[in-house]
Design a protein around this motif. Structure first.
Motif, PDB file in Angstrom:
ATOM      1  N   ASP A  27     -21.092  69.045  32.929  1.00  0.00           N
ATOM      2  CA  ASP A  27     -20.381  70.292  33.226  1.00  0.00           C
ATOM      3  C   ASP A  27     -18.964  70.179  32.652  1.00  0.00           C
ATOM      4  O   ASP A  27     -17.987  70.013  33.366  1.00  0.00           O
ATOM      5  CB  ASP A  27     -20.355  70.529  34.740  1.00  0.00           C
ATOM      6  CG  ASP A  27     -19.660  71.827  35.122  1.00  0.00           C
ATOM      7  OD1 ASP A  27     -19.371  72.649  34.222  1.00  0.00           O
ATOM      8  OD2 ASP A  27     -19.398  72.014  36.325  1.00  0.00           O
ATOM      9  N   LYS A  33     -21.613  75.199  36.761  1.00  0.00           N
ATOM     10  CA  LYS A  33     -22.855  75.754  36.237  1.00  0.00           C
ATOM     11  C   LYS A  33     -23.098  75.254  34.816  1.00  0.00           C
ATOM     12  O   LYS A  33     -22.170  74.898  34.101  1.00  0.00           O
ATOM     13  CB  LYS A  33     -22.855  77.275  36.280  1.00  0.00           C
ATOM     14  CG  LYS A  33     -21.711  77.934  35.551  1.00  0.00           C
ATOM     15  CD  LYS A  33     -21.697  79.431  35.813  1.00  0.00           C
ATOM     16  CE  LYS A  33     -20.507  80.074  35.134  1.00  0.00           C
ATOM     17  NZ  LYS A  33     -20.450  81.496  35.379  1.00  0.00           N
ATOM     18  N   ASP A  69     -32.937  80.065  37.998  1.00  0.00           N
ATOM     19  CA  ASP A  69     -31.828  80.965  37.651  1.00  0.00           C
ATOM     20  C   ASP A  69     -31.985  82.212  38.524  1.00  0.00           C
ATOM     21  O   ASP A  69     -32.371  83.271  38.070  1.00  0.00           O
ATOM     22  CB  ASP A  69     -31.870  81.305  36.160  1.00  0.00           C
ATOM     23  CG  ASP A  69     -30.710  82.199  35.724  1.00  0.00           C
ATOM     24  OD1 ASP A  69     -29.783  82.419  36.536  1.00  0.00           O
ATOM     25  OD2 ASP A  69     -30.751  82.686  34.586  1.00  0.00           O
ATOM     26  N   GLU A  77     -26.589  76.990  38.703  1.00  0.00           N
ATOM     27  CA  GLU A  77     -25.467  76.475  39.483  1.00  0.00           C
ATOM     28  C   GLU A  77     -25.812  75.081  39.987  1.00  0.00           C
ATOM     29  O   GLU A  77     -26.981  74.708  40.109  1.00  0.00           O
ATOM     30  CB  GLU A  77     -25.168  77.424  40.634  1.00  0.00           C
ATOM     31  CG  GLU A  77     -24.694  78.779  40.133  1.00  0.00           C
ATOM     32  CD  GLU A  77     -24.447  79.773  41.246  1.00  0.00           C
ATOM     33  OE1 GLU A  77     -24.354  79.375  42.420  1.00  0.00           O
ATOM     34  OE2 GLU A  77     -24.365  80.965  40.922  1.00  0.00           O
TER      35      GLU A  77
END
Length: 104
Positions: A27, A33, A69, A77
């Motif tokens: 990330d 996310k 998703d 996330e």
């Protein structure tokens, strides 16, 4: 060299078995996310997924994506990746059911 004379240890990316640490490592924007292609690219260099073809890794991620998703945002996330029954667990499960094959 490390203090004390030992060889210097260079740490690489975490293994996927440590789901949250793996997610945080990739990330790069620190926004909690990851996009589909970010996950594909990261998996492709993560052992043991690195032994699979890029197409195989992409198919694995894309086939599971819609179930995780939940908002249709194109991103997963951290809680949807690391949580119980999350995408991370699904990916680990798919790896154990379909381990990479070694050429003869």
């Amino acid at each position: 060299r490390e203090p004390g004379g030992g060889p210097r240890r260079i740490s690489g990316p975490p293994l996927l078995t440590d789901l949250c640490k793996w997610f945080d490592y990739y990330d790069h924007q620190r926004n909690g996310k990851l996009g589909k292609d970010e996950i594909v690219g990261a998996l492709w260099i993560t052992p043991p997924f690195h032994e699979q073809s890029a197409l195989s890794v992409r198919k694995t991620v894309y086939s599971a994506w819609a179930a995780f998703d939940r908002h249709g945002s194109g991103f997963i996330e951290k809680s949807d990746f690391c949580g119980p029954d999350g995408l991370g667990e699904r990916l680990l499960d798919s790896l154990t059911k379909h381990p990479p094959t070694q050429p003869p």
